[in-house]
Design a protein around this motif. Sequence first.
Motif, PDB file in Angstrom:
ATOM      1  N   ALA A 274       0.816  -1.221   0.000  1.00 24.50           N
ATOM      2  CA  ALA A 274       0.000   0.000   0.000  1.00 24.50           C
ATOM      3  C   ALA A 274       0.846   1.266   0.000  1.00 24.50           C
ATOM      4  N   ASP A 275       1.967   1.256   0.727  1.00 22.67           N
ATOM      5  CA  ASP A 275       2.809   2.461   0.765  1.00 22.67           C
ATOM      6  C   ASP A 275       4.283   2.047   0.838  1.00 22.67           C
ATOM      7  N   GLU A 276       5.147   3.059   0.822  1.00 25.92           N
ATOM      8  CA  GLU A 276       6.581   2.763   0.755  1.00 25.92           C
ATOM      9  C   GLU A 276       7.071   2.057   2.026  1.00 25.92           C
ATOM     10  N   ALA A 277       6.479   2.420   3.168  1.00 27.11           N
ATOM     11  CA  ALA A 277       6.894   1.771   4.428  1.00 27.11           C
ATOM     12  C   ALA A 277       6.577   0.277   4.380  1.00 27.11           C
ATOM     13  N   ALA A 278       5.393  -0.039   3.850  1.00 29.05           N
ATOM     14  CA  ALA A 278       5.003  -1.457   3.743  1.00 29.05           C
ATOM     15  C   ALA A 278       5.910  -2.184   2.762  1.00 29.05           C
ATOM     16  N   LEU A 279       6.297  -1.482   1.683  1.00 33.08           N
ATOM     17  CA  LEU A 279       7.190  -2.081   0.683  1.00 33.08           C
ATOM     18  C   LEU A 279       8.551  -2.407   1.311  1.00 33.08           C
ATOM     19  N   ARG A 280       9.068  -1.444   2.093  1.00 34.52           N
ATOM     20  CA  ARG A 280      10.367  -1.654   2.738  1.00 34.52           C
ATOM     21  C   ARG A 280      10.300  -2.808   3.746  1.00 34.52           C
ATOM     22  N   ALA A 281       9.200  -2.835   4.502  1.00 30.40           N
ATOM     23  CA  ALA A 281       9.039  -3.915   5.491  1.00 30.40           C
ATOM     24  C   ALA A 281       8.983  -5.276   4.800  1.00 30.40           C
ATOM     25  N   ARG A 282       8.317  -5.320   3.650  1.00 29.05           N
ATOM     26  CA  ARG A 282       8.201  -6.589   2.914  1.00 29.05           C
ATOM     27  C   ARG A 282       9.562  -7.043   2.390  1.00 29.05           C
ATOM     28  N   VAL A 283      10.341  -6.069   1.879  1.00 28.31           N
ATOM     29  CA  VAL A 283      11.665  -6.419   1.350  1.00 28.31           C
ATOM     30  C   VAL A 283      12.573  -6.951   2.468  1.00 28.31           C
ATOM     31  N   LEU A 284      12.384  -6.417   3.686  1.00 30.46           N
ATOM     32  CA  LEU A 284      13.242  -6.828   4.809  1.00 30.46           C
ATOM     33  C   LEU A 284      12.863  -8.190   5.381  1.00 30.46           C
ATOM     34  N   GLU A 285      11.768  -8.781   4.911  1.00 26.70           N
ATOM     35  CA  GLU A 285      11.435 -10.134   5.367  1.00 26.70           C
ATOM     36  C   GLU A 285      12.491 -11.110   4.844  1.00 26.70           C
ATOM     37  N   GLN A 286      12.469 -12.348   5.412  1.00 24.49           N
ATOM     38  CA  GLN A 286      13.601 -13.241   5.168  1.00 24.49           C
ATOM     39  C   GLN A 286      13.569 -14.003   3.845  1.00 24.49           C
ATOM     40  N   ASP A 287      12.601 -13.734   2.967  1.00 25.59           N
ATOM     41  CA  ASP A 287      12.487 -14.609   1.805  1.00 25.59           C
ATOM     42  C   ASP A 287      13.019 -14.021   0.491  1.00 25.59           C
ATOM     43  N   ASP A 288      13.921 -13.061   0.566  1.00 27.51           N
ATOM     44  CA  ASP A 288      14.581 -12.539  -0.644  1.00 27.51           C
ATOM     45  C   ASP A 288      13.602 -12.055  -1.718  1.00 27.51           C
ATOM     46  N   ALA A 289      12.580 -11.290  -1.325  1.00 27.96           N
ATOM     47  CA  ALA A 289      11.672 -10.701  -2.323  1.00 27.96           C
ATOM     48  C   ALA A 289      12.118  -9.253  -2.562  1.00 27.96           C
ATOM     49  N   PRO A 290      12.645  -8.957  -3.757  1.00 27.67           N
ATOM     50  CA  PRO A 290      13.073  -7.584  -4.028  1.00 27.67           C
ATOM     51  C   PRO A 290      11.844  -6.665  -4.192  1.00 27.67           C
ATOM     52  N   GLY A 291      12.024  -5.363  -3.945  1.00 23.87           N
ATOM     53  CA  GLY A 291      10.930  -4.406  -4.071  1.00 23.87           C
ATOM     54  C   GLY A 291      11.117  -3.524  -5.296  1.00 23.87           C
ATOM     55  N   LEU A 292      10.023  -3.148  -5.911  1.00 23.18           N
ATOM     56  CA  LEU A 292      10.096  -2.248  -7.082  1.00 23.18           C
ATOM     57  C   LEU A 292       9.074  -1.135  -6.943  1.00 23.18           C
ATOM     58  N   MET A 293       9.477   0.068  -7.274  1.00 22.96           N
ATOM     59  CA  MET A 293       8.553   1.206  -7.233  1.00 22.96           C
ATOM     60  C   MET A 293       9.044   2.274  -8.214  1.00 22.96           C
ATOM     61  N   VAL A 294       8.129   3.145  -8.606  1.00 20.74           N
ATOM     62  CA  VAL A 294       8.531   4.287  -9.435  1.00 20.74           C
ATOM     63  C   VAL A 294       8.649   5.474  -8.489  1.00 20.74           C
ATOM     64  N   ASP A 295       9.860   6.062  -8.405  1.00 20.63           N
ATOM     65  CA  ASP A 295      10.053   7.136  -7.426  1.00 20.63           C
ATOM     66  C   ASP A 295       9.496   8.468  -7.941  1.00 20.63           C
ATOM     67  N   GLU A 296       9.671   9.530  -7.119  1.00 22.84           N
ATOM     68  CA  GLU A 296       9.062  10.816  -7.439  1.00 22.84           C
ATOM     69  C   GLU A 296       9.620  11.454  -8.712  1.00 22.84           C
ATOM     70  N   HIS A 297      10.828  10.984  -9.140  1.00 26.11           N
ATOM     71  CA  HIS A 297      11.416  11.506 -10.378  1.00 26.11           C
ATOM     72  C   HIS A 297      11.045  10.649 -11.591  1.00 26.11           C
ATOM     73  N   GLY A 298      10.224   9.631 -11.353  1.00 29.28           N
ATOM     74  CA  GLY A 298       9.800   8.778 -12.471  1.00 29.28           C
ATOM     75  C   GLY A 298      10.775   7.651 -12.769  1.00 29.28           C
TER      76      GLY A 298
END
Lengths: 327, 275
Positions: A77-101
């Motif tokens: 839902a948000d960047e904090a949730a994305l970061r928390a998910r990436v920090l879990e132990q199962d090696d799932a990388p995170g992807l997002m489009v930042d404010e500069h595109g």
Amino acid sequence: MRRAWAAISAIASKDLKVARRDQVTTYVLAGSLLLAGAARLFLPLVEGTQPRFAVLEGAPAALIERLEAAGRVELCADEAALRARVLEQDDAPGLMVDEHGALALLLEGDEAPAVVASTMAAARSEAATQGGGDGPPRPPIRAIGLSLLLYAAVVLVGSAMGLGIVEERESGAMSAMSVTPLRFREYVIAKLAVSGALAMTLGVAAAWVAIGAAAPLGSIALAALGIVPITWLFGLVIGAAASNQLAAMAAMKGLMLVLVSAPVVGFMDLGGWAWLLTPFAPHWGVQGMFAALNGQAPWAALWAALWAAPWVAGLLLLLRRRVTAAT
Amino acid sequence: MRAAALWSLLWLDLRLAWRGRLFAVTLALGAVMAGAVRIFAPAELGGAHELEELAAAWAAEGGRLTTLRPQAQAMTLQARLVPAVICLDVLVVGFFFGGVMLLQEKALRTLAAYRVSPGGAGLYVTSKVLVNLLMALLYTALVLVIVPPAGASIGAIAGVMGVVSLGSATCTLGGIALAAPFRGLSSFFYPAAVASMVLSAAVPAYVAPAFATEGMSWIRALPTYQAFFALCELLGPGGRAGVLPGFLWISGVGLVITAALAWWLTARRVMQEVA
């Protein structure tokens, strides 16, 4: 000859009765078949495990589509949730489009280079790791797991034989047998026959439970036959080396290092060091079972029998000395 | 009075374990496994150069790469294997020992003699836990001497000993509870082997964390899984939130449940059947 046969069948019958009374047979069968059932349930899940990607909600649909072609996408839902998910132990990388595109890839830091490379490739719409990709072939996890399980089902029967010998020594049954006309070779043949037959039966039954009717039961039975001398080796080490149950546990613990590590190491890429595994019968036993599961002739299991045979012979001599000393 | 009784029991259990070569085999195995890790597992980081190249190519295409826990890269294969060597012996194999000690005493009828002494089930179980704890701590200390963790503080080493103590106590109590209904080691061995195999399902999940997903997420509830990552957290770079509390929570609950079960089954079943 007739007398010897009567003595062997009497000891075998006694062993089976004791095993039934203590429910050893039930536990041996139930334990192995339960694990085989669990393997049937879980191994396809493990083999079908897909790479996972955590993606920030609102990412371009084309990116999500490309990632879904390569694995499973989890929307955050948000960047904090994305970061928390990436920090879990199962090696799932995170992807997002930042404010500069720009497309931002979030990593925890301990991902393998192959995980990073395949994520970048999937995001760029290059050939992905799944289906048609030119990445390294996936290891046959299911066949490796099954061959290790069937090997364990056959070999662990040796524990029942070894612990039976220890209990006979502890309870004084061995001393009682020493004043009967029973000979050592008759005693040993009965033990080896019962454990060998149980191990073979269990190996084939576990294969049938784990794979079903499609299992190449003939090849698996041949591979199990090659592994049976390792079962005897396991039982004889316990029976010959241990004077009580605690010492039996210590003997099993020491032996487990070889029985478990050699087969596992055999599936690793050892380069020029693979020859080091040659004298290890457990390695050949599992390789034989692996070949049988892949529809090939289990010749490696023959090597297992050949490498285990001198050990079995030596342990029989040791057991004879121990039995003579004890009585 | 109770301290003296516990000391007598402890002394007896230590002598039995020593005579059964449990200490010798445990320490020899620790030396062999730690030695193999020290000799064969690389102590240098692999793949760092490859990652740099990937990051450069990604940046050249206009992408941005953020590493949330950069210190995580600093864990070598050698350092990653140390928690596995410790956990496998202390938790997975250690699970057997409490049960085997109990069954050995059933066979020797020592328990029948103990039944008519003033000692109760609590002291009996505590003594077994302490013997296994001593063995687990000696084993861990030996492994850490052979493969010294680079940069780990005294506090981290103390934390490792704490994790090992909690894990060892839980597994010993679990082993005693499981062994209580059995007549001998031959009938106990298979159920214990199945339990040990379930506990060792944490090994592939430690090597490849993605293993504990897709229907296999129950592995995360195993005390062994939590212990693997707790030791990794203490001996490695650290910084992963929730790992140590997760271990403390699951192992704490496990300790309470296994302690209650071990005491209850020893008092109500083992002591009754030898009376």
